[in-house]
Write a protein that holds these residues in place. Structure first.
Motif, short mmCIF file in Angstrom:
data_model
loop_
_atom_site.label_atom_id
_atom_site.label_comp_id
_atom_site.label_asym_id
_atom_site.label_seq_id
_atom_site.Cartn_x
_atom_site.Cartn_y
_atom_site.Cartn_z
N GLY A 72 57.57 2.71 27.83
CA GLY A 72 57.98 3.19 26.79
C GLY A 72 57.07 1.86 25.92
N PRO A 73 57.30 0.61 26.21
CA PRO A 73 56.76 0.02 25.67
C PRO A 73 54.74 0.19 24.86
CG PRO A 73 57.08 -1.63 26.29
CD PRO A 73 57.47 -0.53 26.57
N PRO A 74 53.73 -0.78 23.63
CA PRO A 74 52.74 -0.42 24.17
C PRO A 74 52.03 -0.68 25.00
CG PRO A 74 53.80 -1.56 22.01
CD PRO A 74 54.69 -1.50 23.16
N LEU A 75 50.96 0.02 25.29
CA LEU A 75 49.88 0.25 26.32
C LEU A 75 49.49 -1.21 26.10
CD1 LEU A 75 47.94 0.77 28.79
CD2 LEU A 75 46.22 2.02 26.49
N GLU A 76 49.40 -1.68 25.04
CA GLU A 76 48.65 -3.17 24.84
C GLU A 76 49.53 -3.94 25.75
OE1 GLU A 76 47.11 -0.91 21.65
OE2 GLU A 76 49.03 -1.32 22.56
N GLN A 77 50.90 -4.33 25.91
CA GLN A 77 51.39 -5.02 26.73
C GLN A 77 51.53 -4.67 27.94
OE1 GLN A 77 55.92 -4.76 24.56
NE2 GLN A 77 55.56 -4.41 22.54
N GLU A 78 51.07 -3.30 27.84
CA GLU A 78 51.66 -3.51 29.64
C GLU A 78 50.22 -4.00 30.53
OE1 GLU A 78 52.85 -3.26 33.53
OE2 GLU A 78 54.11 -2.63 32.21
N MET A 79 49.37 -3.74 29.51
CA MET A 79 48.00 -3.99 30.07
C MET A 79 47.76 -5.62 30.56
SD MET A 79 45.51 -2.38 31.29
CE MET A 79 45.57 -0.67 30.36
N ALA A 80 48.65 -6.17 28.82
CA ALA A 80 49.33 -7.65 29.08
C ALA A 80 49.27 -8.65 30.43
CB ALA A 80 48.75 -8.69 28.19
N ASN A 81 49.93 -7.53 31.50
CA ASN A 81 50.80 -8.38 32.10
C ASN A 81 49.23 -8.26 33.42
OD1 ASN A 81 53.37 -7.93 31.52
ND2 ASN A 81 53.58 -6.10 31.38
N TRP A 82 48.66 -7.88 33.23
CA TRP A 82 47.83 -7.66 34.39
C TRP A 82 46.45 -8.51 34.24
CZ3 TRP A 82 50.79 -6.40 38.27
CH2 TRP A 82 51.64 -5.74 37.96
N PHE A 83 46.15 -8.51 32.65
CA PHE A 83 44.95 -8.44 32.63
C PHE A 83 44.94 -9.99 31.07
CE2 PHE A 83 43.49 -4.60 34.27
CZ PHE A 83 42.35 -4.97 34.90
N PRO A 84 43.85 -11.57 31.48
CA PRO A 84 43.79 -12.24 30.69
C PRO A 84 43.58 -11.30 29.39
CG PRO A 84 41.88 -11.80 31.76
CD PRO A 84 42.78 -11.31 32.21
N ALA A 85 44.01 -12.20 27.82
CA ALA A 85 44.36 -11.87 26.58
C ALA A 85 42.82 -11.01 26.42
CB ALA A 85 44.56 -12.35 25.31
N GLU A 86 41.72 -11.13 26.60
CA GLU A 86 40.76 -11.55 25.86
C GLU A 86 39.94 -10.46 26.78
OE1 GLU A 86 39.75 -14.94 29.65
OE2 GLU A 86 41.24 -14.03 28.28
N ARG A 87 40.54 -9.87 28.12
CA ARG A 87 39.93 -8.51 28.34
C ARG A 87 40.71 -7.13 28.23
NH1 ARG A 87 38.58 -7.99 34.33
NH2 ARG A 87 37.54 -6.27 33.68
N VAL A 88 42.73 -7.44 27.33
CA VAL A 88 43.54 -6.71 27.58
C VAL A 88 42.14 -5.50 26.73
CG1 VAL A 88 45.19 -5.84 25.93
CG2 VAL A 88 45.21 -8.02 28.01
#
Length: 212
Positions: free
Chosen positions: A56-72
């Protein structure tokens, strides 16, 4: 299921907005495959089953659960590069999806798909599954979906997430929610959904009653 609404029915055929993931299509198998591929490439453990349980939420939000902000941003780009290969053929239309679109069309209405997914991938899904929406707008989530709903004059918005309910409310549209996604009926009702359906096989009967 709560098929009634306190809003007045109308004989006119309005524009109806639909969410994509877990409303019109089950994209979980393909999205899971992408996250597993990214985990294999990067060596970062990702619970792909958890990921697809909360779409549901944007891809960037989910990816931030697994990678540090600079790698998102990098991982978002990689996800999107993998998407056509892994996600399109693996995703199926949810029960009643095509009929819901057709029901609106038969009444002289228009349909618009408004999704957090990027528009090119959304169109690939719809084309592959033979779902013919009049417009597709991507990259919008929750209250942000009101921008497209207002622009296209949508009076009804159908989604599976509390974010979709908030988007409809912000646009002043009637919120029709389905329980095919991560949110239970009680949660959708508490968020303010006017109508809660089990799935889109219940849309046509509701639609015909709504239009009077």
């Amino acid at each position: 299921m709560a098929p009634m609404t306190t809003l007045e029915s109308t004989p006119a055929a309005p524009t109806v907005g639909f969410d994509l993931d877990m409303t019109l299509i089950d994209s979980r198998p393909g999205i899971k495959a992408i996250y597993l591929a990214i985990a294999a490439e990067t060596g970062v453990p990702i619970d792909a089953d958890l990921v697809v349980s909360r779409l549901g939420p944007p891809l960037e939000q989910e990816m931030a659960n697994w990678f540090p902000a600079e790698r998102v941003p990098e991982m978002v780009d990689r996800y999107r590069a993998l998407y056509p290969e892994h996600a399109i053929e693996a995703s199926l239309a949810l029960p009643g999806a095509k009929d819901a679109i057709q029901a609106v069309r038969e009444a002289g209405g228009r349909t618009i798909v408004v999704t957090a997914k990027n528009a090119p991938h959304a169109r690939l899904h719809l084309t592959h599954l033979g779902i013919e929406a009049d417009e597709v707008v991507g990259g919008l989530w929750a209250e942000g979906k009101a921008e497209a709903l207002r622009a296209h004059g949508a009076k009804v918005y159908v989604g599976d997430h509390t974010g979709d309910v908030r988007g409809a409310a912000t646009a002043g549209a009637l919120s029709v929610a389905v329980t095919t996604g991560p949110c239970a009926a009680e949660e959708l009702q508490a968020a303010g959904a006017h109508v809660v359906l089990s799935d889109l096989t219940d849309f046509r009967p509701w639609w015909e009653d709504y239009r009077g």
